[in-house]
Design a protein around this motif. Structure first.
Motif, PDB file in Angstrom:
ATOM      1  N   VAL A  25      64.161  93.813 119.956  1.00 56.62           N
ATOM      2  CA  VAL A  25      63.487  93.817 121.241  1.00 56.62           C
ATOM      3  C   VAL A  25      62.530  94.997 121.292  1.00 56.62           C
ATOM      4  N   GLN A  26      61.361  94.765 121.863  1.00 60.49           N
ATOM      5  CA  GLN A  26      60.355  95.822 121.918  1.00 60.49           C
ATOM      6  C   GLN A  26      60.823  96.963 122.795  1.00 60.49           C
ATOM      7  N   ALA A  27      60.723  98.178 122.302  1.00 59.00           N
ATOM      8  CA  ALA A  27      61.127  99.352 123.070  1.00 59.00           C
ATOM      9  C   ALA A  27      60.079  99.649 124.128  1.00 59.00           C
ATOM     10  N   ALA A  28      60.403 100.597 124.995  1.00 58.94           N
ATOM     11  CA  ALA A  28      59.469 101.001 126.031  1.00 58.94           C
ATOM     12  C   ALA A  28      58.233 101.610 125.396  1.00 58.94           C
ATOM     13  N   PRO A  29      57.079 101.474 126.067  1.00 59.30           N
ATOM     14  CA  PRO A  29      55.845 102.059 125.526  1.00 59.30           C
ATOM     15  C   PRO A  29      55.985 103.561 125.370  1.00 59.30           C
ATOM     16  N   PRO A  30      55.116 104.176 124.549  1.00 61.46           N
ATOM     17  CA  PRO A  30      55.149 105.630 124.381  1.00 61.46           C
ATOM     18  C   PRO A  30      55.026 106.328 125.727  1.00 61.46           C
ATOM     19  N   GLY A  31      55.855 107.327 125.924  1.00 58.15           N
ATOM     20  CA  GLY A  31      55.848 108.040 127.192  1.00 58.15           C
ATOM     21  C   GLY A  31      56.681 107.379 128.263  1.00 58.15           C
ATOM     22  N   GLU A  32      57.198 106.175 127.969  1.00 57.32           N
ATOM     23  CA  GLU A  32      58.041 105.461 128.920  1.00 57.32           C
ATOM     24  C   GLU A  32      59.405 105.268 128.281  1.00 57.32           C
ATOM     25  N   TYR A  33      60.459 105.541 129.021  1.00 54.51           N
ATOM     26  CA  TYR A  33      61.808 105.550 128.446  1.00 54.51           C
ATOM     27  C   TYR A  33      62.731 104.636 129.246  1.00 54.51           C
ATOM     28  N   GLN A  34      63.654 104.034 128.529  1.00 52.73           N
ATOM     29  CA  GLN A  34      64.605 103.146 129.171  1.00 52.73           C
ATOM     30  C   GLN A  34      65.604 103.955 130.004  1.00 52.73           C
ATOM     31  N   CYS A  35      66.029 103.372 131.109  1.00 54.61           N
ATOM     32  CA  CYS A  35      66.955 104.065 132.004  1.00 54.61           C
ATOM     33  C   CYS A  35      67.840 103.041 132.699  1.00 54.61           C
ATOM     34  N   LEU A  36      68.713 103.542 133.527  1.00 57.80           N
ATOM     35  CA  LEU A  36      69.648 102.700 134.259  1.00 57.80           C
ATOM     36  C   LEU A  36      69.751 103.225 135.690  1.00 57.80           C
ATOM     37  N   ILE A  37      69.585 102.321 136.645  1.00 61.08           N
ATOM     38  CA  ILE A  37      69.703 102.678 138.062  1.00 61.08           C
ATOM     39  C   ILE A  37      71.132 102.413 138.509  1.00 61.08           C
ATOM     40  N   GLU A  38      71.763 103.434 139.089  1.00 61.47           N
ATOM     41  CA  GLU A  38      73.153 103.321 139.520  1.00 61.47           C
ATOM     42  C   GLU A  38      73.291 103.796 140.964  1.00 61.47           C
ATOM     43  N   PRO A  39      74.373 103.397 141.647  1.00 67.02           N
ATOM     44  CA  PRO A  39      74.640 103.981 142.968  1.00 67.02           C
ATOM     45  C   PRO A  39      74.794 105.490 142.850  1.00 67.02           C
ATOM     46  N   TYR A  40      74.443 106.193 143.908  1.00 69.61           N
ATOM     47  CA  TYR A  40      74.573 107.651 143.892  1.00 69.61           C
ATOM     48  C   TYR A  40      76.022 108.061 143.701  1.00 69.61           C
ATOM     49  N   GLN A  41      76.927 107.325 144.320  1.00 64.43           N
ATOM     50  CA  GLN A  41      78.350 107.550 144.108  1.00 64.43           C
ATOM     51  C   GLN A  41      79.120 106.290 144.481  1.00 64.43           C
ATOM     52  N   ARG A  42      80.235 106.112 143.820  1.00 61.12           N
ATOM     53  CA  ARG A  42      81.176 105.054 144.167  1.00 61.12           C
ATOM     54  C   ARG A  42      82.503 105.713 144.533  1.00 61.12           C
ATOM     55  N   GLY A 263      65.609 101.795 152.478  1.00 62.16           N
ATOM     56  CA  GLY A 263      65.758 100.423 152.969  1.00 62.16           C
ATOM     57  C   GLY A 263      66.687  99.570 152.147  1.00 62.16           C
ATOM     58  N   GLY A 264      67.234 100.143 151.078  1.00 63.94           N
ATOM     59  CA  GLY A 264      68.110  99.373 150.213  1.00 63.94           C
ATOM     60  C   GLY A 264      67.393  98.295 149.418  1.00 63.94           C
ATOM     61  N   ARG A 265      66.081  98.436 149.269  1.00 65.58           N
ATOM     62  CA  ARG A 265      65.301  97.399 148.576  1.00 65.58           C
ATOM     63  C   ARG A 265      65.569  97.387 147.077  1.00 65.58           C
ATOM     64  N   ILE A 266      65.798  98.573 146.504  1.00 62.15           N
ATOM     65  CA  ILE A 266      65.989  98.664 145.055  1.00 62.15           C
ATOM     66  C   ILE A 266      67.452  98.374 144.735  1.00 62.15           C
ATOM     67  N   PRO A 267      67.732  97.415 143.873  1.00 60.75           N
ATOM     68  CA  PRO A 267      69.130  97.121 143.538  1.00 60.75           C
ATOM     69  C   PRO A 267      69.705  98.151 142.576  1.00 60.75           C
ATOM     70  N   ALA A 268      70.983  98.405 142.689  1.00 52.61           N
ATOM     71  CA  ALA A 268      71.668  99.303 141.759  1.00 52.61           C
ATOM     72  C   ALA A 268      72.305  98.486 140.650  1.00 52.61           C
ATOM     73  N   GLY A 269      72.517  99.138 139.511  1.00 56.82           N
ATOM     74  CA  GLY A 269      73.135  98.470 138.371  1.00 56.82           C
ATOM     75  C   GLY A 269      72.148  97.739 137.489  1.00 56.82           C
ATOM     76  N   VAL A 270      70.849  98.012 137.630  1.00 54.59           N
ATOM     77  CA  VAL A 270      69.838  97.331 136.823  1.00 54.59           C
ATOM     78  C   VAL A 270      69.180  98.320 135.873  1.00 54.59           C
ATOM     79  N   LYS A 271      68.656  97.774 134.786  1.00 59.13           N
ATOM     80  CA  LYS A 271      67.908  98.601 133.839  1.00 59.13           C
ATOM     81  C   LYS A 271      66.549  98.930 134.434  1.00 59.13           C
ATOM     82  N   CYS A 272      65.945  99.984 133.890  1.00 61.35           N
ATOM     83  CA  CYS A 272      64.643 100.393 134.385  1.00 61.35           C
ATOM     84  C   CYS A 272      63.901 101.119 133.269  1.00 61.35           C
ATOM     85  N   LYS A 273      62.691 101.508 133.588  1.00 65.08           N
ATOM     86  CA  LYS A 273      61.882 102.325 132.698  1.00 65.08           C
ATOM     87  C   LYS A 273      61.295 103.468 133.510  1.00 65.08           C
TER      88      LYS A 273
END
Length: 277
Positions: A25-42, A263-273
């Motif tokens: 799978v193609q990695a993130a472009p140069p200068g862009e890195y893979q990440c993970l969005i999580e809840p601030y706390q559970r 506003g809770g628009r961004i979902p938690a538990g998803v991958k990101c860049k």
């Protein structure tokens, strides 16, 4: 309430990176890195006392506000004890009767003192009246002390009664109901939680970066985060934590960012860049 571990971030991100490398799978472009969005706390909501669950006021997915009632435990005994303590705290009968006895004893002692001065009664009679007056004074003090103790007991029982209503410690969302009305809420480390909550404003963004970037990423830096969902939007985030220990096996280190999500628009538990600015 007990926070449970969220230390799987590195494993999750490393695993996703390994899968990407293994499958081509193609990695993130140069200068862009893979990440993970999580809840601030559970957190897990547990009971501070052993009691039957009377009602659960939320459902899975419910949005809750800080201080909002979540669970009510059975409190019949505490309510009855509180009503009794409140009544004792305002009772006037014992105090009034003690005051009346004291006034009578004071008048009696005054009259006996006058009669003694005129040699109509003995010193013993005068002293007996004085002793009765002192006993009456002590009884009045005891009556007032009992009323004050009842007021203190009222405050203690009010605090116990508050513990029978479990509230949310932050603005968040209900993840899962673990118990239901009629079940026994228990205390202790091995006790089952009643429900789970997640705080989704702000969110946490976890990034694993190559060691070559160590020193160039600092707390306070800003970044753009793009979630792998069909919004197409980028969001501003701030670096809050840069790990001080590098993973020598993978040659990486961890970074955490705070991502506002009012506003809770961004979902938690998803991958990101993420792209650092």
């Amino acid at each position: 309430m007990k926070s449970y571990s969220m230390n799987m971030k590195t494993v999750a991100l490393s695993f996703s990176l390994a899968i990407a490398a293994a499958t081509g799978v193609q990695a993130a472009p140069p200068g862009e890195y893979q990440c993970l969005i999580e809840p601030y706390q559970r957190i897990e909501i547990r009971s501070p006392v052993e009691a039957l669950i009377d009602s659960i006021l939320v459902e899975r997915g419910s949005q809750v506000r800080k201080g909002e009632p979540l669970v009510k435990l059975d409190s019949g005994i505490e309510q009855a004890a509180l009503a009794s303590a409140r009544y004792r705290a305002i009772m006037e009968g014992q105090v009034k009767s003690s005051e009346a006895r004291l006034n009578y004893a004071r008048d009696k002692h005054r009259r006996r003192s006058e009669l003694h001065e005129q040699n109509f009664i003995s010193a013993q009679d005068r002293d007996d009246a004085y002793a009765e007056m002192r006993v009456a004074e002590a009884e009045l003090i005891e009556a007032k002390d009992n009323r004050e103790l009842s007021a203190l007991e009222t405050r203690r029982l009010e605090e116990l009664l508050r513990q029978r209503t479990l509230t949310s410690p932050f603005n968040g969302v209900v993840l899962e109901l673990m118990q239901h009305p009629g079940e026994l809420a228990q205390t202790g480390e091995g006790a089952r939680a009643i429900l789970k909550l997640a705080q989704i404003h702000p969110l946490r963004v976890e990034v694993v970066l190559p060691v070559s970037l160590y020193g160039s990423i600092r707390p306070g830096m800003r970044a753009k985060v793009r979630a792998e969902v069909a919004t197409g939007d980028s969001y501003r985030a701030n670096v809050t934590i840069v790990d001080k220990v590098v993973d020598s096996a993978s040659g990486t280190f961890g970074v955490r960012l705070d991502l506002p999500n009012p506003g809770g628009r961004i979902p938690a538990g998803v991958k990101c860049k993420v792209r650092f600015e």
